[in-house]
Structure formats: C-alpha cells, structure tokens
Write a protein that holds these residues in place. Structure first.
Motif, PDB file in Angstrom:
ATOM      1  N   ASN A  33       0.934  -0.556  -0.032  1.00 54.43           N
ATOM      2  CA  ASN A  33       0.142   0.303   0.368  1.00 54.43           C
ATOM      3  C   ASN A  33       1.101   1.298  -0.214  1.00 54.43           C
ATOM      4  OD1 ASN A  33      -2.407  -1.840   0.568  1.00 54.43           O
ATOM      5  ND2 ASN A  33      -2.560  -1.176   2.319  1.00 54.43           N
ATOM      6  N   ALA A  34       2.448   0.712  -0.592  1.00 55.30           N
ATOM      7  CA  ALA A  34       3.266   2.348  -0.506  1.00 55.30           C
ATOM      8  C   ALA A  34       2.764   2.869  -1.878  1.00 55.30           C
ATOM      9  CB  ALA A  34       4.204   1.936   0.068  1.00 55.30           C
ATOM     10  N   GLY A  35       2.801   4.789  -1.631  1.00 62.50           N
ATOM     11  CA  GLY A  35       2.533   4.742  -2.685  1.00 62.50           C
ATOM     12  C   GLY A  35       4.283   5.267  -3.283  1.00 62.50           C
ATOM     13  N   VAL A  36       3.805   5.818  -4.408  1.00 60.87           N
ATOM     14  CA  VAL A  36       5.961   6.406  -4.380  1.00 60.87           C
ATOM     15  C   VAL A  36       5.429   8.124  -5.533  1.00 60.87           C
ATOM     16  CG1 VAL A  36       5.716   5.015  -6.438  1.00 60.87           C
ATOM     17  CG2 VAL A  36       7.895   6.356  -6.020  1.00 60.87           C
ATOM     18  N   GLY A  51      10.802   9.120  -5.332  1.00 57.74           N
ATOM     19  CA  GLY A  51      10.931   8.177  -4.802  1.00 57.74           C
ATOM     20  C   GLY A  51      10.992   8.424  -3.505  1.00 57.74           C
ATOM     21  N   LYS A  52      10.297   9.376  -3.173  1.00 59.19           N
ATOM     22  CA  LYS A  52       9.951   9.416  -2.066  1.00 59.19           C
ATOM     23  C   LYS A  52       8.387   7.782  -1.652  1.00 59.19           C
ATOM     24  CE  LYS A  52       8.150  11.930   2.366  1.00 59.19           C
ATOM     25  NZ  LYS A  52       9.437  11.126   2.752  1.00 59.19           N
ATOM     26  N   LYS A  53       8.403   7.107  -0.399  1.00 60.06           N
ATOM     27  CA  LYS A  53       7.386   6.484  -0.059  1.00 60.06           C
ATOM     28  C   LYS A  53       6.383   7.204   0.212  1.00 60.06           C
ATOM     29  CE  LYS A  53       8.442   2.753  -2.489  1.00 60.06           C
ATOM     30  NZ  LYS A  53       9.300   1.242  -1.944  1.00 60.06           N
ATOM     31  N   ILE A  54       4.971   7.219   0.444  1.00 61.53           N
ATOM     32  CA  ILE A  54       3.836   7.557   0.714  1.00 61.53           C
ATOM     33  C   ILE A  54       2.983   6.456   1.312  1.00 61.53           C
ATOM     34  CG2 ILE A  54       2.535   9.285   1.507  1.00 61.53           C
ATOM     35  CD1 ILE A  54       4.262  10.885  -0.424  1.00 61.53           C
ATOM     36  N   ASP A  55       2.168   6.288   2.324  1.00 65.26           N
ATOM     37  CA  ASP A  55       1.042   5.257   2.842  1.00 65.26           C
ATOM     38  C   ASP A  55       0.466   5.936   1.815  1.00 65.26           C
ATOM     39  OD1 ASP A  55      -1.234   3.813   3.260  1.00 65.26           O
ATOM     40  OD2 ASP A  55      -0.549   4.129   5.464  1.00 65.26           O
ATOM     41  N   ASP A  56      -0.801   4.834   0.242  1.00 70.80           N
ATOM     42  CA  ASP A  56      -1.540   5.562  -0.482  1.00 70.80           C
ATOM     43  C   ASP A  56      -2.969   6.007   0.431  1.00 70.80           C
ATOM     44  OD1 ASP A  56      -2.760   2.949   0.471  1.00 70.80           O
ATOM     45  OD2 ASP A  56      -2.697   2.386  -2.207  1.00 70.80           O
ATOM     46  N   SER A  57      -3.043   5.390   1.730  1.00 67.21           N
ATOM     47  CA  SER A  57      -4.087   6.064   2.696  1.00 67.21           C
ATOM     48  C   SER A  57      -4.185   6.989   3.329  1.00 67.21           C
ATOM     49  CB  SER A  57      -4.713   4.596   3.706  1.00 67.21           C
ATOM     50  OG  SER A  57      -3.125   3.889   4.206  1.00 67.21           O
ATOM     51  N   MET A  71       2.709   8.086  -7.533  1.00 68.13           N
ATOM     52  CA  MET A  71       1.706   7.067  -7.833  1.00 68.13           C
ATOM     53  C   MET A  71       1.559   6.391  -6.911  1.00 68.13           C
ATOM     54  SD  MET A  71       1.606   4.525 -10.883  1.00 68.13           S
ATOM     55  CE  MET A  71       2.510   5.575 -12.366  1.00 68.13           C
ATOM     56  N   ALA A  72      -0.150   5.872  -6.659  1.00 69.72           N
ATOM     57  CA  ALA A  72      -0.411   5.505  -5.347  1.00 69.72           C
ATOM     58  C   ALA A  72      -1.599   4.338  -6.350  1.00 69.72           C
ATOM     59  CB  ALA A  72      -0.930   6.445  -4.744  1.00 69.72           C
ATOM     60  N   ASN A  73      -2.157   3.058  -5.072  1.00 68.30           N
ATOM     61  CA  ASN A  73      -2.775   2.339  -5.226  1.00 68.30           C
ATOM     62  C   ASN A  73      -3.635   2.084  -7.422  1.00 68.30           C
ATOM     63  OD1 ASN A  73      -5.971   1.833  -4.020  1.00 68.30           O
ATOM     64  ND2 ASN A  73      -7.148   3.247  -5.110  1.00 68.30           N
ATOM     65  N   GLY A  74      -2.502   1.699  -7.781  1.00 70.86           N
ATOM     66  CA  GLY A  74      -2.816   1.346  -9.139  1.00 70.86           C
ATOM     67  C   GLY A  74      -3.025   2.679 -10.038  1.00 70.86           C
ATOM     68  N   HIS A  85      -4.048  16.668   2.025  1.00 75.19           N
ATOM     69  CA  HIS A  85      -4.710  16.044   0.555  1.00 75.19           C
ATOM     70  C   HIS A  85      -4.735  14.314   0.863  1.00 75.19           C
ATOM     71  CE1 HIS A  85      -4.764  19.985  -1.896  1.00 75.19           C
ATOM     72  NE2 HIS A  85      -4.197  19.904  -1.582  1.00 75.19           N
ATOM     73  N   ARG A  86      -5.311  14.220   0.140  1.00 72.52           N
ATOM     74  CA  ARG A  86      -5.314  12.663   0.702  1.00 72.52           C
ATOM     75  C   ARG A  86      -4.679  12.235  -0.567  1.00 72.52           C
ATOM     76  NH1 ARG A  86      -9.370   9.509   2.610  1.00 72.52           N
ATOM     77  NH2 ARG A  86      -9.183   7.609   1.793  1.00 72.52           N
ATOM     78  N   VAL A  87      -3.391  11.006  -0.581  1.00 66.36           N
ATOM     79  CA  VAL A  87      -3.073  10.608  -1.344  1.00 66.36           C
ATOM     80  C   VAL A  87      -3.155  10.134  -2.731  1.00 66.36           C
ATOM     81  CG1 VAL A  87      -0.473   9.075  -1.981  1.00 66.36           C
ATOM     82  CG2 VAL A  87      -0.787  10.070   0.374  1.00 66.36           C
ATOM     83  N   ALA A  88      -4.410   9.657  -1.890  1.00 64.53           N
ATOM     84  CA  ALA A  88      -4.677   8.065  -3.670  1.00 64.53           C
ATOM     85  C   ALA A  88      -6.553   8.653  -3.296  1.00 64.53           C
ATOM     86  CB  ALA A  88      -4.634   6.773  -2.628  1.00 64.53           C
ATOM     87  N   GLU A  89      -6.782   7.938  -4.083  1.00 62.90           N
ATOM     88  CA  GLU A  89      -7.875   8.122  -4.735  1.00 62.90           C
ATOM     89  C   GLU A  89      -9.007   6.602  -4.978  1.00 62.90           C
ATOM     90  OE1 GLU A  89      -9.418  11.881  -6.305  1.00 62.90           O
ATOM     91  OE2 GLU A  89      -9.506  13.198  -4.313  1.00 62.90           O
ATOM     92  N   ARG A  90     -10.270   6.369  -4.719  1.00 60.23           N
ATOM     93  CA  ARG A  90     -10.740   5.269  -6.154  1.00 60.23           C
ATOM     94  C   ARG A  90     -10.638   5.761  -6.931  1.00 60.23           C
ATOM     95  NH1 ARG A  90     -11.507   0.885  -2.859  1.00 60.23           N
ATOM     96  NH2 ARG A  90     -11.493   1.277  -0.227  1.00 60.23           N
ATOM     97  N   GLY A  91     -10.827   4.949  -7.786  1.00 61.24           N
ATOM     98  CA  GLY A  91     -11.269   5.403  -8.981  1.00 61.24           C
ATOM     99  C   GLY A  91     -11.483   4.098 -10.304  1.00 61.24           C
TER     100      GLY A  91
END
Length: 247
Positions: A33-36, A51-57, A71-74, A85-91
């Motif tokens: 679940n790590a975004g980048v 290159g920094k890793k960020i929790d996508d939640s 790049m997070a949550n695919g 801001h939220r890192v990832a959104e459902r889509g």
C-alpha cells in the motif's frame, strides 16, 4: 501422556509463531500500500522528493505553488495547491492498462503483427513500456535483452536508422517499413550491453540521440514498485510514460 508443564511451552511457541506471521503479513500489506512520488515541484519539493514512499491511505500537506505527482493505489494522481490532501482516491481499475503496457513481447512471436497498416489517427505515444524510442536520449530499462523492439513516432514512410556502439566498430541498420512504427533490434548482429552508450542516427539532418540500457532483474507486478525501479535506474522517459498511461 504430556504433563501440563510440557504443554505450556508448545502453546507459547505457537502463539509466538502466530504473532510473527501476523507481523510479516502487516509488513507485506504496508509495502503493497506504499505510494511513490514520481514528480515534485514548489516550496515543499524537498519534503516530497522523487522516489519517496508514502502510505497511499494517508494524507500530505502542501503549500501554495506546490505540485506533487504520486503513483498510488494502482494509478497516477497529481496533487496541487495549499492544504491537506488524500494521497490516493478510488477510481476505475487500471489493471488491464498496466498489463498491456508492461507486456513482454517476443520478437519472433510478434514480428508479423508489428506492422500497423490501419488508417486510424497517428499516436505519438508508445503503447508498450519496453519499446525503445529512436528519437529520445537517455537510459532505457529493459525487461528482456533478447527481445528489444525499436519505436518511432511516425509511420508514413519507410525509414532506416543506424545504431552504433561507442565501444565497438560495428553498426546496426534498423529499418521501419512504410506504415510501421515498430522494428526489431537484431541482437544477433549487435548484442546489447548494459551501460554501454549507443548512438542512433535517423534520416535527414536530425540530431543523433544517445541511449544506454539498464536491465531489470525482475519486472514488478504493480505500478508503484515498477515506478520505484524505473526511478532507481534513471529511466525517466519510461517513468513519464507509465505515469501518463496510469492517469
């Protein structure tokens, strides 16, 4: 028969094993679940380097003038402006897009299907991450050195490009047939070497480009890990293509 004293250590060991397994599962889940961060600019750029890793939640806090592409949550998301801001959104799922973009194609298996003779609109964007753009300099990450394919952004006329290895006197001619955007690299005539500079000269007075190849030992099965691998190898052109396709 076992006494109560002999059973207790076994139960304790089982409990410890279960906890260890749970910890491993949690770590694996966190990694998955790590975004980048793939692009960053503005006052907070130093806090969110490429290159920094960020929790996508999770969430990130930006200032006015900031822009961070993650790049997070695919998928790819560009976050701009001041605020939290939220890192990832459902889509919509991008799994099929990622699979097509990263599919490894054998030269011998796909050669006959490479010539796109349709009359549809011309695309200036590669459809596959592993195609080598003959008009762009820089590092190129390769999944399979034995099946490298060249790509050009136009297809109307037949064109021949000359590839030269700076460490060898050998030359390789790569010819694109009319209406074709893809051609094979003849690895038998000019084997690829990692980190060796190759100069590609095209028709006309176009400035030659220089590329180097970097091997990926294994191709990650998700966009986040693949983005990280491309960043580590310096394959920025492919990183940009991945980000665009997964937007």
């Amino acid at each position: 028969m076992f006494s109560g004293k002999s059973i207790m250590p076994i139960k304790s060991a089982m409990k410890s094993g279960a906890l260890a397994c749970a910890a491993i599962a949690m770590a694996a889940s966190a990694a998955a679940n790590a975004g980048v961060v793939i692009k960053s600019s503005g006052p907070s750029a130093s806090q969110y380097p490429v290159g920094k890793k960020i929790d996508d939640s999770g969430r990130i806090t930006l200032k006015a003038g900031d822009s961070v592409t993650i790049m997070a949550n695919g998928g790819t998301r560009e976050i701009r402006g001041a605020g939290t801001h939220r890192v990832a959104e459902r889509g919509v799922s991008k799994r099929s897009t990622f699979a097509a973009l990263t599919k490894q194609r054998s030269n011998s298996r796909v050669r006959t299907g490479a010539a796109r003779t349709g009359t549809g609109p011309l695309s200036s964007v590669r459809s596959n991450l592993w195609y080598v753009d003959v008009t762009e300099s820089g590092p190129v990450c390769v999944a399979d050195f034995s099946a490298v394919r060249m790509w050009r952004p136009e297809r109307e006329l037949e064109a021949t490009y000359v590839v030269a290895n700076s460490n060898s006197a050998e030359h390789l001619h790569v010819t694109f047939a009319e209406k074709t955007m893809i051609a094979d690299w003849d690895a038998a005539r000019m084997p690829l070497s990692e980190n060796s500079p190759y100069t590609i000269s095209g028709p006309g007075n176009v400035e030659p480009v220089t590329i180097t190849f970097a091997a990926l030992d294994a191709v990650p099965d998700n966009p986040e890990d693949l983005a990280t691998a491309l960043i580590e190898k310096g394959c920025t052109s492919q990183l940009e293509l991945l980000a665009t396709k997964m937007m």
